[in-house]
Design an enzyme around this catalytic site. Structure first.
Site, mmCIF file in Angstrom:
data_model
loop_
_atom_site.group_PDB
_atom_site.id
_atom_site.type_symbol
_atom_site.label_atom_id
_atom_site.label_comp_id
_atom_site.label_asym_id
_atom_site.label_seq_id
_atom_site.Cartn_x
_atom_site.Cartn_y
_atom_site.Cartn_z
ATOM 1 C CB SER A 203 -1.088 -0.233 1.192
ATOM 2 O OG SER A 203 -1.974 1.044 1.376
ATOM 3 C CB THR A 204 1.318 4.062 2.214
ATOM 4 O OG1 THR A 204 -0.215 4.279 2.534
ATOM 5 C CG2 THR A 204 2.027 5.552 2.244
ATOM 6 C CG HIS A 231 -4.138 -0.999 -0.564
ATOM 7 N ND1 HIS A 231 -4.051 -0.857 0.808
ATOM 8 C CD2 HIS A 231 -4.675 -2.151 -0.511
ATOM 9 C CE1 HIS A 231 -4.403 -1.835 1.528
ATOM 10 N NE2 HIS A 231 -5.062 -2.903 0.603
ATOM 11 C CG MET A 324 -1.260 4.130 5.636
ATOM 12 S SD MET A 324 -2.164 5.506 4.792
ATOM 13 C CE MET A 324 -3.505 5.455 5.842
ATOM 14 C CG ASP A 327 -5.726 -5.570 3.065
ATOM 15 O OD1 ASP A 327 -6.163 -6.591 3.108
ATOM 16 O OD2 ASP A 327 -5.525 -5.065 1.671
#
Length: 385
Positions: A203-204, A231, A324, A327
């Protein structure tokens, strides 16, 4: 676009506020974003300027944690300012404002390769800023996650001359759940399985991490298919595949519904779709669905990992990279329950140690590694018989 940032609820004011600089040539946008952020405890607007040159000057006078940087501005645009800001303060967290177009996605991906930490959608109308709950959640969530990561960094620069004094951080960091991974080349169950598939969740900070891992693990070094859930919104995942192909030589693209999975290829979950795997005869097939978001995300890592564990059993190697939230935790538990292997990126090399931290502290990882060591670890296991 479903936002992952809803995973980060509003928090009370920290002892050290997250100091934000807004860089946008639209005074209206800066004003509205300022009102959103100043209503949030623990976030302060340290500077608000109209172009990149002004941002560089402001950085000399103010202590900044997070920069919201527009791309198109007069005098000095965001892409020109980005490397200059990072040269002045290498630990600075920069979030690019980008339009959800092919051009915007391509520019954003280049910005991430250059060192930007993340991006947010460029607001298209005043109503998006004034009443957009999703925009606000994404903006605030990313600022909090990146600001807190910045505060934990041991490499923060000295306070610029004339900058307002900040309250000191707590004398002792909060306790963390201890991690007890086995040694970097030993496996959790001591019976390593040659994987038939490699699955990656991120993600991030994920695009940069993916470029790093796949850039080292270039096409031809392993024969397994690689499935990725990052993401990202639609359009951005298309561009992500193109950039991965360029840096690694892999054939990387969005997965298509009903597509038979083949070795030596990279399949990326398309924006706004969960990508899962099902068995059809002797083949493994990609399925895309719009089931409800999980962990506030679609695509999400958990459904991909659950389906891969069901389809491949113990011959799964899952890797959770920077991001973040949490998940990948439940999906990682399903992988381990099926006899597969999970590894994670370590805190020091993660932009945000949310997702990898969740699986690491749950005790399901066979290794928790700095980013440069992940590709060699994967290649050693993937080529071991």
């Amino acid at each position: 676009m479903t936002s992952e940032s809803a995973q980060s609820p509003s928090q009370g004011a920290a002892s050290t506020p997250i100091r934000v600089m807004l860089v946008d040539d639209s005074a209206v946008v800066r004003g509205l974003v300022t009102r959103i952020l100043e209503a949030e405890p623990g976030i302060q607007i340290a500077a608000s300027v109209g172009n990149g040159q002004m941002a560089l000057s402001s950085l000399e006078r103010n202590e900044i944690d997070v920069v919201i940087l527009d791309i198109e501005m007069p005098i000095m645009d965001g892409m020109t300012a980005l490397p200059k800001l990072l040269a002045a303060d290498p630990g600075l967290k920069i979030i690019m404002q980008s339009t959800l177009t092919l051009k915007g996605a391509d520019i954003s991906m280049r910005a991430l390769e250059m060192g930007a930490a993340d991006y947010i959608p460029k607001p298209t109308a005043t109503k998006d800023l004034a009443g957009g709950a999703e925009f606000k959640a994404e903006l605030v969530g990313k600022i909090r996650a990146l600001g807190q990561a910045r505060h934990r960094s041991p490499n923060r620069p000295p306070r610029p001359a004339g900058a307002p004094a900040l309250r000191p951080p707590p004398s002792a960091p909060p306790a963390r759940v201890p991690i007890h991974p086995p040694g970097p080349l030993s496996l959790r169950n001591n019976t390593p399985e040659h994987p038939d598939v490699i699955a990656i969740g991120s993600s991030t900070g994920g695009p940069q991490a993916l470029f790093g891992v796949l850039g080292l693990m270039r096409s031809g070094t392993v024969s397994q298919p690689i499935l990725i859930t990052q993401h990202m919104p639609a359009t951005f995942t298309t561009i992500l595949g193109e950039h991965i192909s360029r840096v690694s030589g892999w054939e990387a693209k969005e997965g298509q519904d009903g597509e038979i999975i083949k070795g030596g290829r990279v399949y990326i979950a398309p924006g706004d779709f969960h990508m899962v795997v099902e068995t059809k005869g002797t083949d493994k097939v990609i399925r895309l669905n719009k089931n409800p978001p999980e962990n506030f995300c679609r695509p999400a890592v958990d459904p991909m990992l659950r389906s891969i564990a069901a389809a491949y059993g113990k011959r799964v190697l899952a890797c959770i990279l920077t991001g973040m939230g949490s998940d990948g935790l439940k999906g990682g538990q399903a992988v381990v329950a099926s006899g597969g292997t999970v590894i994670a990126q370590d805190e020091g090399s993660s932009v945000v140690w949310g997702m990898p931290g969740a699986v690491a502290t749950a005790g399901i990882c066979s290794a928790v590694l700095p980013l440069p060591e992940i590709a060699p670890w994967i290649m050693k296991l993937a080529t071991r018989r």
